[in-house]
Design an enzyme around this catalytic site. Structure first.
Site, PDB file in Angstrom:
ATOM      1  N   GLN A 145       0.979  -1.177   0.083  1.00 22.44           N
ATOM      2  CA  GLN A 145       0.025   0.073  -0.064  1.00 22.44           C
ATOM      3  C   GLN A 145       0.940   1.273   0.127  1.00 22.44           C
ATOM      4  O   GLN A 145       0.519   2.375  -0.149  1.00 22.44           O
ATOM      5  CB  GLN A 145      -0.858   0.169   1.302  1.00 22.44           C
ATOM      6  CG  GLN A 145      -1.845  -1.209   1.224  1.00 22.44           C
ATOM      7  CD  GLN A 145      -2.473  -1.201   2.753  1.00 22.44           C
ATOM      8  OE1 GLN A 145      -3.429  -0.545   2.996  1.00 22.44           O
ATOM      9  NE2 GLN A 145      -1.934  -2.101   3.579  1.00 22.44           N
ATOM     10  N   ASP A 180       6.219   4.877  -1.501  1.00 21.94           N
ATOM     11  CA  ASP A 180       7.592   4.832  -1.521  1.00 21.94           C
ATOM     12  C   ASP A 180       7.955   3.714  -2.508  1.00 21.94           C
ATOM     13  O   ASP A 180       7.221   2.717  -2.583  1.00 21.94           O
ATOM     14  CB  ASP A 180       8.268   4.982  -0.458  1.00 21.94           C
ATOM     15  CG  ASP A 180       8.072   3.760   0.496  1.00 21.94           C
ATOM     16  OD1 ASP A 180       8.291   2.577   0.022  1.00 21.94           O
ATOM     17  OD2 ASP A 180       7.589   3.868   1.575  1.00 21.94           O
ATOM     18  N   HIS A 231      -1.673   1.463  -4.196  1.00 25.32           N
ATOM     19  CA  HIS A 231      -2.011   2.810  -3.935  1.00 25.32           C
ATOM     20  C   HIS A 231      -1.241   3.926  -4.773  1.00 25.32           C
ATOM     21  O   HIS A 231      -1.129   5.133  -4.532  1.00 25.32           O
ATOM     22  CB  HIS A 231      -2.049   3.362  -2.402  1.00 25.32           C
ATOM     23  CG  HIS A 231      -2.883   2.523  -1.728  1.00 25.32           C
ATOM     24  ND1 HIS A 231      -3.047   2.476  -0.278  1.00 25.32           N
ATOM     25  CD2 HIS A 231      -4.395   1.763  -2.115  1.00 25.32           C
ATOM     26  CE1 HIS A 231      -4.019   1.878   0.236  1.00 25.32           C
ATOM     27  NE2 HIS A 231      -4.703   1.180  -1.030  1.00 25.32           N
ATOM     28  N   SER A 240      -2.685  -1.062   9.284  1.00 20.66           N
ATOM     29  CA  SER A 240      -3.586  -1.251  10.465  1.00 20.66           C
ATOM     30  C   SER A 240      -4.690  -2.173   9.703  1.00 20.66           C
ATOM     31  O   SER A 240      -5.839  -2.113  10.608  1.00 20.66           O
ATOM     32  CB  SER A 240      -4.137   0.233  10.912  1.00 20.66           C
ATOM     33  OG  SER A 240      -4.516   0.865   9.633  1.00 20.66           O
TER      34      SER A 240
HETATM   35  P1  OAD Z   1      -1.608   2.746   9.044  1.00 21.67           P
HETATM   36  O1  OAD Z   1      -0.952   4.147   9.549  1.00 21.67           O
HETATM   37  O2  OAD Z   1      -2.927   2.797   9.152  1.00 21.67           O
HETATM   38  O3  OAD Z   1      -1.150   1.803   9.943  1.00 21.67           O
HETATM   39  C1  OAD Z   1       0.339   1.631  10.243  1.00 21.67           C
HETATM   40  C2  OAD Z   1       0.531   0.369  10.980  1.00 21.67           C
HETATM   41  O4  OAD Z   1       1.934   0.005  10.966  1.00 21.67           O
HETATM   42  C3  OAD Z   1      -0.034   0.295  12.201  1.00 21.67           C
HETATM   43  O5  OAD Z   1      -0.674  -1.062  12.640  1.00 21.67           O
HETATM   44  C4  OAD Z   1       1.283   0.342  13.418  1.00 21.67           C
HETATM   45  O6  OAD Z   1       0.961  -0.536  14.425  1.00 21.67           O
HETATM   46  C5  OAD Z   1       2.357  -0.371  12.397  1.00 21.67           C
HETATM   47  N1  OAD Z   1       3.789   0.064  12.539  1.00 21.67           N
HETATM   48  C6  OAD Z   1       4.032   1.096  13.448  1.00 21.67           C
HETATM   49  N2  OAD Z   1       5.566   1.175  13.394  1.00 21.67           N
HETATM   50  C7  OAD Z   1       6.071  -0.050  12.724  1.00 21.67           C
HETATM   51  C8  OAD Z   1       7.239  -0.694  12.622  1.00 21.67           C
HETATM   52  N3  OAD Z   1       8.215  -0.145  13.056  1.00 21.67           N
HETATM   53  N4  OAD Z   1       7.083  -1.951  11.945  1.00 21.67           N
HETATM   54  C9  OAD Z   1       5.995  -2.556  11.703  1.00 21.67           C
HETATM   55  N5  OAD Z   1       4.640  -1.870  12.032  1.00 21.67           N
HETATM   56  C10 OAD Z   1       4.775  -0.760  12.335  1.00 21.67           C
HETATM   57  O7  OAD Z   1      -1.068   2.564   7.512  1.00 21.67           O
HETATM   58  P2  OAD Z   1      -1.579   1.719   6.478  1.00 21.67           P
HETATM   59  O8  OAD Z   1      -2.337   0.436   7.057  1.00 21.67           O
HETATM   60  O9  OAD Z   1      -0.531   1.422   5.540  1.00 21.67           O
HETATM   61  O10 OAD Z   1      -3.412   5.354   1.571  1.00 21.67           O
HETATM   62  O11 OAD Z   1      -2.680   2.448   5.720  1.00 21.67           O
HETATM   63  C11 OAD Z   1      -3.313   2.294   4.721  1.00 21.67           C
HETATM   64  C12 OAD Z   1      -3.690   3.391   3.807  1.00 21.67           C
HETATM   65  O12 OAD Z   1      -4.159   4.641   4.324  1.00 21.67           O
HETATM   66  C13 OAD Z   1      -2.351   3.949   3.119  1.00 21.67           C
HETATM   67  O13 OAD Z   1      -1.913   3.331   2.078  1.00 21.67           O
HETATM   68  C14 OAD Z   1      -2.818   5.514   2.765  1.00 21.67           C
HETATM   69  C15 OAD Z   1      -3.554   5.708   4.156  1.00 21.67           C
HETATM   70  O14 OAD Z   1      -4.295   6.870   3.890  1.00 21.67           O
HETATM   71  C16 OAD Z   1      -3.549   6.553   0.839  1.00 21.67           C
HETATM   72  O15 OAD Z   1      -3.179   7.565   0.966  1.00 21.67           O
HETATM   73  C17 OAD Z   1      -4.655   6.102  -0.387  1.00 21.67           C
END
Ligand code: OAD
Length: 227
Positions: A86, A89, A104, A174
């Site tokens: 997702q 980068d 995305h 998440s």
């Molecule tokens: P989120 O910010 O919703 O979730 C990030 C996840 O990474 C959380 O579950 C954290 O606990 C976890 N996390 C934090 N630090 C970490 C680490 N060092 N190692 C591993 N995990 C860690 O991000 P996404 O689920 O990627 O879309 O969000 C999905 C989409 O929502 C993105 O692609 C973006 C956003 O809005 C668009 O902009 C279209």
């Protein structure tokens, strides 16, 4: 060769210094999604949206792959690895992964607002787009990003990939955003699922092997478990 499919989210790149979205201090605490990540936001205030992605593009170009990205790339020696990310980068590619689907979009690319097939790649020394920057047909350029409310063109390819997984690994997401989060539904029954995240992640599945670690340590642990 076993086929490992890896679904990654913002947490994958957190240890490279790129902010996640929904953690405390995350991107969506500083910006309103509707303003910077929707077609309506771009129509209302294109300058704000271009500035937002210019800043993120610069941060992504400046960042380096972390041990998690590198570990996944190294696993290609022993497994067929497909990464569905997702993330916008290109840290998976820069770590050496050769099979990456971006659900995305991609920060280092921009495209025509009139003809989505006109896509251009920016470089670290030329990494901004401004109002007035146009495609060859004379239309404004926009980030090559899937905004909320837009179709996710790569989702069908991603579903097909997940269907062929022998093992599914989910890292740093998440699982809040669909259709990406729904990909877990498409594994063959009985497929082992590992989830690497330092925090609790709510999932509708109860058959997930949870590795409660950050991406770098988590990928190391995964490799030990698979050995
Ligand atoms: P989120 O910010 O919703 O979730 C990030 C996840 O990474 C959380 O579950 C954290 O606990 C976890 N996390 C934090 N630090 C970490 C680490 N060092 N190692 C591993 N995990 C860690 O991000 P996404 O689920 O990627 O879309 O969000 C999905 C989409 O929502 C993105 O692609 C973006 C956003 O809005 C668009 O902009 C279209």
């Amino acid at each position: 060769m076993e086929h490992i499919v890896v679904l990654t989210g913002a947490g994958m790149s957190a240890e490279s210094g790129i902010a996640t979205f929904r953690d405390s201090g995350g991107m969506w605490e500083q910006y309103r999604v509707e303003e910077v990540a929707t077609p309506e936001g771009f129509a209302r205030n294109p300058q704000l949206v271009l500035d937002f992605y210019n800043a993120r593009r610069k941060a992504a170009f400046d960042a380096k792959p972390n041990k998690g990205h590198i570990g996944l790339a190294e696993m290609e020696k022993d497994y067929k690895i497909s990464i569905i990310t997702q993330n916008v980068d290109n840290l998976h590619e820069r770590a050496g992964s050769t099979n990456v689907v971006h659900l995305h979009g991609e920060l280092d690319k921009v495209r025509s607002t009139a003809d989505p097939s006109l896509i251009y790649t920016l470089t670290p020394d030329n990494c901004e787009i401004r109002l007035g920057d146009k495609c060859e047909k004379g239309s404004q350029l926009r980030p090559h990003i899937v905004w909320f409310g837009e179709a996710v063109p790569m989702i069908e390819e991603a579903v097909d990939i997940v269907r062929t997984a022998d093992i599914l690994v989910v890292i740093g997401t998440s699982l809040n955003v669909y259709p990406a989060a729904g990909l877990l539904n498409y594994v063959k029954s009985g497929t082992p699922i590992f989830l690497i995240d330092p925090n609790e992640v709510k999932s509708y599945r109860d058959d997930i092997h949870f590795i409660k670690k950050g991406a770098s340590e988590g990928v190391e642990e995964l490799r030990r478990l698979l050995n």
